[in-house]
Motif scaffolding. Sequence first.
Motif, PDB file in Angstrom:
ATOM      1  N   SER A  92       5.527   9.697  -7.686  1.00  0.00           N
ATOM      2  CA  SER A  92       4.633   9.168  -6.660  1.00  0.00           C
ATOM      3  C   SER A  92       5.098   7.750  -6.372  1.00  0.00           C
ATOM      4  CB  SER A  92       3.178   9.202  -7.128  1.00  0.00           C
ATOM      5  OG  SER A  92       2.996   8.453  -8.317  1.00  0.00           O
ATOM      6  N   GLU A  93       4.344   7.009  -5.591  1.00  0.00           N
ATOM      7  CA  GLU A  93       4.807   5.677  -5.176  1.00  0.00           C
ATOM      8  C   GLU A  93       5.238   4.824  -6.372  1.00  0.00           C
ATOM      9  OE1 GLU A  93       2.302   4.046  -1.632  1.00  0.00           O
ATOM     10  OE2 GLU A  93       1.038   5.418  -2.775  1.00  0.00           O
ATOM     11  N   ASP A  94       4.329   4.660  -7.326  1.00  0.00           N
ATOM     12  CA  ASP A  94       4.650   3.854  -8.510  1.00  0.00           C
ATOM     13  C   ASP A  94       4.597   4.664  -9.800  1.00  0.00           C
ATOM     14  OD1 ASP A  94       1.963   4.288  -8.751  1.00  0.00           O
ATOM     15  OD2 ASP A  94       1.386   2.172  -8.679  1.00  0.00           O
ATOM     16  N   ASP A 150       5.125   8.734   3.918  1.00  0.00           N
ATOM     17  CA  ASP A 150       6.169   8.058   3.127  1.00  0.00           C
ATOM     18  C   ASP A 150       7.216   9.058   2.654  1.00  0.00           C
ATOM     19  OD1 ASP A 150       4.940   5.598   3.437  1.00  0.00           O
ATOM     20  OD2 ASP A 150       3.823   5.752   1.561  1.00  0.00           O
ATOM     21  N   GLN A 153       3.680  11.214  -3.256  1.00  0.00           N
ATOM     22  CA  GLN A 153       3.373  10.028  -2.461  1.00  0.00           C
ATOM     23  C   GLN A 153       2.787  10.452  -1.112  1.00  0.00           C
ATOM     24  OE1 GLN A 153       6.818   7.730  -1.138  1.00  0.00           O
ATOM     25  NE2 GLN A 153       8.124   9.532  -1.350  1.00  0.00           N
ATOM     26  N   HIS A 164      12.575  10.294   0.395  1.00  0.00           N
ATOM     27  CA  HIS A 164      12.210  10.977  -0.840  1.00  0.00           C
ATOM     28  C   HIS A 164      13.472  11.297  -1.646  1.00  0.00           C
ATOM     29  CE1 HIS A 164      12.653  14.140   2.307  1.00  0.00           C
ATOM     30  NE2 HIS A 164      13.376  14.733   1.361  1.00  0.00           N
ATOM     31  N   THR A 223       8.854   6.507  -7.402  1.00  0.00           N
ATOM     32  CA  THR A 223       9.901   6.372  -6.386  1.00  0.00           C
ATOM     33  C   THR A 223      10.301   4.918  -6.194  1.00  0.00           C
ATOM     34  OG1 THR A 223       9.023   8.361  -5.293  1.00  0.00           O
ATOM     35  CG2 THR A 223      10.497   6.965  -4.000  1.00  0.00           C
ATOM     36  N   ALA A 224       9.362   3.987  -6.432  1.00  0.00           N
ATOM     37  CA  ALA A 224       9.699   2.560  -6.304  1.00  0.00           C
ATOM     38  C   ALA A 224      10.784   2.167  -7.295  1.00  0.00           C
ATOM     39  CB  ALA A 224       8.450   1.714  -6.516  1.00  0.00           C
TER      40      ALA A 224
END
Length: 527
Positions: free
Chosen positions: A432-434, A398, A394, A403, A460-461
């Motif tokens: 990663s983010e999504d 962020d 990510q 994390h 991670t979301a």
Amino acid sequence: MAGLTAEELHTLLQGTGEYALVDAREPRVTAERGSILLGVSLPLSVLELRADALIPRRSTPVVVYDGGDEDLATRAADKLLKLGWTDVRVLDGGLKAWAGAGYKVQTGGDHVIGQAFGEWIEDVYDTPHLTVEEFRRKRAAGEDLVLLDSRPIGEFENHSLPGGTSIPGAELVYRAAEVVTSPDTLVVVNCAGRTRSILGAQVLINAGLPNRVVSLEGGTQSWVLEGHDLEHGRHSLAPEPSGAALEAAHAAAQRFREKFGLRSIDRATLEQFRAESDKRSLYVLDVRTPEEFEAGHLPGATSAPSWDVAPWVFRHIATHHARIVLVDNDGVRATVAASWIEQFGWGEVFVLEDAFAGQALEEGPVPRTPLAVPDVEAVAPADVTGEFAVVDLQPSHDYRAAHLPGAVWALRSRLSASAGAIGGTGPILLTSEDGLLARYAAADLAEATDRPVRVLDGGTAAWRAEGRPLTSEEPAWLHTPDDAVANGWRETDPERRKAGFRRYLAWELGLVEELRADDTVPFRAFP
């Protein structure tokens, strides 16, 4: 793979045909080592996530470059060819060859042209300004003035000047009369630095506002440098116009049409443009607020709030000299945004008349179009065990904020070359983010290691949504965080923050001279 020389690229940039010039490096590298003014940042790390929106026509001539001493441009060009673009070339020798041929290299940002546009506007139109000290003295004396912050409300709430009101981009023209009710009021426009302060002040002057209008020199950065406190978490947004204020906005839009020679098109012409989009690139941008866009928009339009269009049009359009159609509910904000693009010289811009009349609108955000998403094995958050070596892809800021415990941060473009540096001997888990970027990285990494490679399902979301622990402690870096340009606002030490502000403001002030040394500047002045 076909290449072209620096001289051939220079000729291309000075022509009138469509092209996209793509910088495949990471933003911090671009900022520190230099760039070509008309290039658009499309790092190899995120190419599949952004290329479709930035360069929608697959036959667009695309030139990819890097620093000249790496293989990023070749790798990016190869990906674009595999993804369906048909006319892709690499700049022979990269940026080193461009500089070696005597052409200007710009430094200081991944898109220098954005801030340079603001400085050029001030230089060409002699946009008036006020120092922080002058502003404070006037306000202390009780003078009649109003402070308009030209940043969107999210930035405003993060930090703002006391007494300011958020009214960003073309909203300044659209909503100004709701906030400025007397022609005798001094109107002061600020942002975090200089660029949007200047653009905001000049756009109100162009609108014919009867008031004296000035930009606040240095914005919130100068405010901090002079030892004053900012406000945080305050919500102050200008209301939507109605009655006399709306009439004033429509009158201002007519002034813009006349001053900048702006063109409008009807529905039939837009459909003709769509039919020709395989031969001539077309971008349809809705310049209203994201909330308005999600409540109902034209099919095929992209949300590009007016404050993103100026001066950040390259965030949405990588193709130069393309057709650009701007959309809003009544033409005011689209017209104002069109005036910026005309001055920017980025493409052929039009305003769609009566954009929503009789049209069936779509709701919600437009989903992004990731290309060729790899089919890789995913692991649910509940099944993650200590045997995994976790690698986080990510954005670095962020990652710093939150994390997975024990995760190491990495850049996707450098991950395969660093496979041997990933700790442990067991399976590797990418997040990663999504989870989408992790899928691309996993496909790359699987070819560079014998270890099993998996992705965290939902990224991670999803981990956060299940209430699983995240931490900001003990960050570990597989690579230098080159995904973000250095920014004084990210410094936690007050003196380091101020030093960053001083460097940034000095850089902005020097940009006009840098432009004078560059014969590829596309900007156009309208007396």
